[in-house]
Scaffold this active site. Structure first.
Site, PDB file in Angstrom:
ATOM      1  N   ASP A   2       0.802  -1.218   0.000  1.00 30.47           N
ATOM      2  CA  ASP A   2       0.000   0.000   0.000  1.00 30.47           C
ATOM      3  C   ASP A   2       0.835   1.267   0.000  1.00 30.47           C
ATOM      4  O   ASP A   2       0.335   2.364  -0.240  1.00 30.47           O
ATOM      5  CB  ASP A   2      -0.870   0.045   1.268  1.00 30.47           C
ATOM      6  CG  ASP A   2      -2.207  -0.637   1.067  1.00 30.47           C
ATOM      7  OD1 ASP A   2      -2.645  -0.729  -0.078  1.00 30.47           O
ATOM      8  OD2 ASP A   2      -2.798  -1.064   2.068  1.00 30.47           O
TER       9      ASP A   2
HETATM   10  C1  GLC Z   1      -0.739   2.592   5.808  1.00 32.62           C
HETATM   11  C2  GLC Z   1       0.068   1.451   6.385  1.00 32.62           C
HETATM   12  C3  GLC Z   1      -0.118   0.191   5.606  1.00 32.62           C
HETATM   13  C4  GLC Z   1      -1.577  -0.079   5.448  1.00 32.62           C
HETATM   14  C5  GLC Z   1      -2.332   1.132   4.920  1.00 32.62           C
HETATM   15  C6  GLC Z   1      -3.792   0.859   4.912  1.00 32.62           C
HETATM   16  O1  GLC Z   1      -0.324   2.896   4.533  1.00 32.62           O
HETATM   17  O2  GLC Z   1       1.439   1.749   6.411  1.00 32.62           O
HETATM   18  O3  GLC Z   1       0.527  -0.880   6.237  1.00 32.62           O
HETATM   19  O4  GLC Z   1      -1.748  -1.131   4.559  1.00 32.62           O
HETATM   20  O5  GLC Z   1      -2.089   2.244   5.703  1.00 32.62           O
HETATM   21  O6  GLC Z   1      -4.514   1.877   4.306  1.00 32.62           O
HETATM   22  C1  GLC Z   2      -1.471  -3.734   5.488  1.00 34.86           C
HETATM   23  C2  GLC Z   2      -2.721  -3.786   4.649  1.00 34.86           C
HETATM   24  C3  GLC Z   2      -2.548  -4.648   3.441  1.00 34.86           C
HETATM   25  C4  GLC Z   2      -1.292  -4.299   2.708  1.00 34.86           C
HETATM   26  C5  GLC Z   2      -0.089  -4.292   3.627  1.00 34.86           C
HETATM   27  C6  GLC Z   2       1.160  -3.813   2.941  1.00 34.86           C
HETATM   28  O1  GLC Z   2      -1.286  -4.942   6.128  1.00 34.86           O
HETATM   29  O2  GLC Z   2      -3.801  -4.246   5.397  1.00 34.86           O
HETATM   30  O3  GLC Z   2      -3.646  -4.515   2.584  1.00 34.86           O
HETATM   31  O4  GLC Z   2      -1.128  -5.218   1.684  1.00 34.86           O
HETATM   32  O5  GLC Z   2      -0.342  -3.450   4.715  1.00 34.86           O
HETATM   33  O6  GLC Z   2       1.126  -2.470   2.653  1.00 34.86           O
END
Ligand code: GLC
Ligand code: GLC
Length: 820
Positions: free
Chosen positions: A493
């Site tokens: 993400d």
């Molecule tokens: C932030 C976090 C990430 C997560 C995302 C969800 O970017 O660092 O881990 O997946 O929020 O929206």
């Molecule tokens: C968080 C989010 C997941 C994402 C991950 C890596 O765990 O829930 O959707 O893939 O972060 O960013």
């Protein structure tokens, strides 16, 4: 250093001191009513949706830690003025934090029990949610170990949330004026907003006659006082306040006299109830809450025998679930995680997605599309019917383009518009979850079920078409190298290649200011190959032979694109940025190698035949592996890069900036088994295994019974410290890695496959797996140092590693596996 121990026999983790490094939580409820409960009774409850139907308040990010909970106070009413014992205390330690003579918290499957002793008074509180009910029980047993009678006051205390937790925490000008309660026969009913559009309420009941109650918070606490020293508890007297606005609470007071050695059970119930719209009031033309519908439920659970019965039913429920797979390996950590805790955590993630934990506030994220599809990989065998429904719910938030809402709200099941779609990996995960579901159940019918797009009536198509559109979505969005365009982000993400965010507060994901036609993802390319292979298998069974061939061709083309532009010479690249430059390449100054493409591409079979898979995994071992797990990339980003986004916003070693993002470690574990390196796979498995890490709890900090999303990487000064436990795809993927790839017990479309890639030092292991109505009793014996498998089914040698379903009516099959 440990703060407790595992009681595997009871399937409990026993915490032996209250001041754990962080609140160590558990979940109550496994259907529609849920609660978080910490080892000192902190936490909150909600119905279905942690944001929209919050029952009680909890204050995240507060001091002291873990503020708000299911509180009980004990008061020594015979407290002599010359005594050095306390006047009142919390038998769960919080919120008074009075030193206890004895303390023990047992987190079990769906329940938590906290036992303590102070000044000769023993307290045992068992918290759980009965199956099929929208209520929680706090079953308190008090025992007087003194040589004299004890006169005690018992107080219960919760703070009601005004339903929408976001609004509750922000909209004070309104909220201070809407609180309403009713109190009847000792039951406190919280009915804010019931007069208008709501037909639901909460209640707090008690099995004993009350000496008093308070429902206005400040009447109970006293102005400017906290939960650690409520003035009503100190005085031993309630004022029977009726909340009218401000802060409605549920607090009850009962008085008990216990003779020397005497014990007494007191039951509290906190519940949620809905009335039919036309039976909201009683009498109908009044504004009085209709309680007739809930009173029978309350009466029932205020009886000790009913409570015991419900508790045993809950235990039996979990026994039944866990029975699906039980293993006996030479390693206790593996047995405990596979047989108990990993399966349990997978269920928690299935139930709550990423909504409510100590790190997820319940207001931010509902059900994540990619998250929940991956969670399904770990639990299709545990709850196949519910998995089927979840698949439909997820697919119904898919859009006609094949794309999908990134999240949806569990209560409404509607896609979340704020976050929207365009996370280009999302739709592919649906293919993996449906494939896993069919492999487990053999339920091919599922593909014919009509499912709408964007929940629009009239737009229904068979689930199979949804999967086709998922695949087509990627094919419609390829970039200059023929690789999939990344969109807002792929699995990571925080790798935001189309969002050049330079303003504080701008969302890294949804502020998309590049046209998105250049940045490509090799991770999605690998995921695509994996998904298309599954699709080909599905299409073949679904009598769509020609499509199966087309899928194979599409996979082949994608492999060609990966080798042409996704291979860096020694490992797979991660992506191409908006300028067309590689990410995760030797050419980069920082972020030269990423874990995700090494895992996913090898899982998809790339480079297994020609040694490039081995090369990529050797690079992981050399550059990314640490004693605490494998980090996400190296070198960490030392500064913020506008063209990379959130990944470089984190201090080095944390989260996506080179943290040990545990979710990805099992991909490498699986990849290692694909190239037959069982020792290496198992070594990685143990590094992040919470049970193994129990003995360094002072470093790890999170619960030793569940995985955390992230462990700080070597670039952080807190190397080895975990964060964000419980709700993470780590649970499902580790479960898949250990059970299906290391132990090798793997459902396929044709039947159960058994192909272990176990450590060389293991002499074998035993397992019992329930699969499509048959109990497989599996005995694995190591006969040589390799991974060649020879199967015998009921005494007869079979070809290959897949056991086709036995004759109808067969209940049990004996499988002997020789590994050499
Ligand atoms: C932030 C976090 C990430 C997560 C995302 C969800 O970017 O660092 O881990 O997946 O929020 O929206
Ligand atoms: C968080 C989010 C997941 C994402 C991950 C890596 O765990 O829930 O959707 O893939 O972060 O960013």
């Amino acid at each position: 250093m440990q703060f407790g121990y595992f009681d595997d026999e009871q399937r409990e983790y026993v915490i032996t001191r209250p001041d754990t490094p962080l609140p160590w939580i558990n979940y109550l409820g496994c259907e529609e009513y849920f609660g978080i409960i910490s080892n000192t009774a902190g936490g909150y409850s909600f119905y279905k949706d942690a944001r929209l139907r919050r029952l009680t308040r909890y204050r995240y990010n507060n001091a002291p830690l873990d503020s708000g909970g299911r509180y009980i106070y004990l008061r020594d009413d015979g407290f002599p003025s010359n005594s050095n014992g306390p006047l009142f205390w919390s038998p769960t330690w919080q919120p008074t934090r009075h030193r206890l003579d004895e303390y023990e918290c047992r987190h079990g499957l769906g329940y938590t029990a906290i036992r303590s002793k102070l000044a000769g008074i023993e307290s045992h509180i068992r918290y759980f949610v009965p199956l099929g009910e929208n209520l929680e029980i706090w079953e308190l047993t008090l025992t007087n170990h003194r040589s004299k009678p004890a006169n005690l006051s018992v107080f219960s205390a919760i703070e009601f949330c005004l339903w929408d937790a976001w609004d509750d925490a922000t909209n004070f000008q309104r909220n201070y004026s809407i609180g309403q309660v009713e109190v009847l026969d000792g039951v406190i009913y919280h009915k804010s907003e019931y007069r208008e559009r709501r037909n639901h309420f909460a209640y707090l009941a008690c099995s004993e006659k009350l000496s008093g109650f308070d429902t206005q918070r400040e009447a109970f606490l006293g102005a400017y006082r906290g939960w650690d020293s409520p003035s009503a508890v100190e005085a031993g007297r309630m004022s029977n306040s009726i909340a009218y606005g401000w802060q409605p609470v549920g607090t009850q007071h009962i008085k008990l006299r216990l003779n020397a050695g005497e014990g007494k059970k007191v039951i509290f119930i906190l519940g949620y109830h809905e009335n039919p719209q036309d039976e909201k009031f009683d009498p109908p033309d009044s504004q009085t809450l209709n309680k007739r519908t809930v009173i029978p439920i309350i009466r029932r659970y205020l009886q000790a025998n009913q409570v015991e019965h419900a508790f045993q039913a809950l235990r039996a429920y979990w026994d039944r679930l866990l029975e699906k797979l039980q293993v006996t390996t030479p390693d206790g950590h593996t047995n405990r995680m596979v047989n108990i805790w990993n399966a349990y955590q997978v269920m928690a993630a299935f139930n709550l997605s990423r909504s409510a934990s100590y790190f997820e506030s319940g207001v931010g994220r509902g059900i994540g599309f990619r998250d929940s599809n991956q969670d399904l990989l770990g639990c299709v065998q545990l709850v196949p019917e519910r998995a089927r429904q979840r698949i439909f719910d997820l697919a119904a938030t898919q859009l006609p383009s094949g794309g999908a809402y990134h999240q949806y709200q569990p209560l409404t099941k509607r896609g979340n518009h704020e976050v929207g779609s365009d996370f280009n990996d999302d739709p592919l995960w649906l293919v993996l979850s449906v494939a896993a579901y069919i492999k487990e159940t053999g339920d091919w019918e599922v593909l014919c079920e009509p499912v709408p797009y964007d929940n629009l009536p009239g737009s229904e198509e068979p689930l199979y078409n949804h999967l086709e559109r998922s695949i087509q979505y990627t094919l419609d969005r390829t970039g200059p190298h023929g690789l999939p365009l990344i969109g807002r982000a792929d699995w990571n993400d925080c790798l935001n290649l189309n969002c050049f965010s330079d303003t504080p507060g701008q969302s890294f994901q949804t502020t998309t200011n590049k046209d998105g036609k250049v940045a490509e993802s090799i991770f999605i390319a690998g995921l695509f190959v994996l998904a298309v292979d599954e699709m080909a298998g599905i299409a073949r069974h679904y009598q769509h032979g020609r499509e199966a061939d087309e899928f194979c061709d599409a996979a082949q083309e994608m492999r060609t694109a990966i080798w042409a532009a996704g291979w860096d010479g020694e490992w797979f690249r991660r992506a191409y940025d908006d300028l067309g430059h590689p990410v995760g390449s030797k050419e980069c100054e920082e972020g030269q190698i990423f874990i995700e493409p090494q895992g996913i591409c090898v899982m998809a079979g790339l480079g297994i035949d020609d040694g490039r898979a081995k090369q990529a995994l050797d690079a992981v071992a050399e550059r990314l592996a640490t004693p605490h797990g494998i980090v996400l990339h190296q070198p960490a980003y030392s500064r913020y890069y506008l063209h990379l986004g959130e990944i470089s916003s984190y201090p080095p070693g944390y989260k996506e900036n080179a943290g040990i993002f545990c979710h990805t470690n099992p991909w490498i574990i699986i990849a290692e088994t694909r190239i037959d390196r069982g020792d290496c796979a198992y070594d990685y498995y143990l590094r992040i295994n919470p049970s193994v890490r129990e003995e360094i709890s002072e470093v790890h900090k999170c619960e030793p019974y569940v995985y955390a999303q992230m462990i700080a990487g070597g670039d952080a000064p807190t190397f080895g410290e975990a964060k964000n436990s419980w709700l993470t795809g780590t649970a499902a993927w580790n479960y898949v890695a250990i059970t299906q790839w290391i132990l090798g017990i793997r459902p396929t479309f044709e039947g159960l496959e058994i192909a272990p890639v176990i450590p060389s030092a293991w002499s074998g292991f035993d397992a019992v797996r329930h699969y499509r109505g048959v109990r497989y009793v599996i005995q694995v014996m190591r006969k040589g140092s390799g991974n060649k498998v020879q199967l015998e089914v009921d005494g007869k040698a079979i070809e290959g590693t897949v056991i086709t379903p036995p004759r109808a009516g067969t209940k049990e099959v004996q499988v002997t596996v020789r590994v050499a």
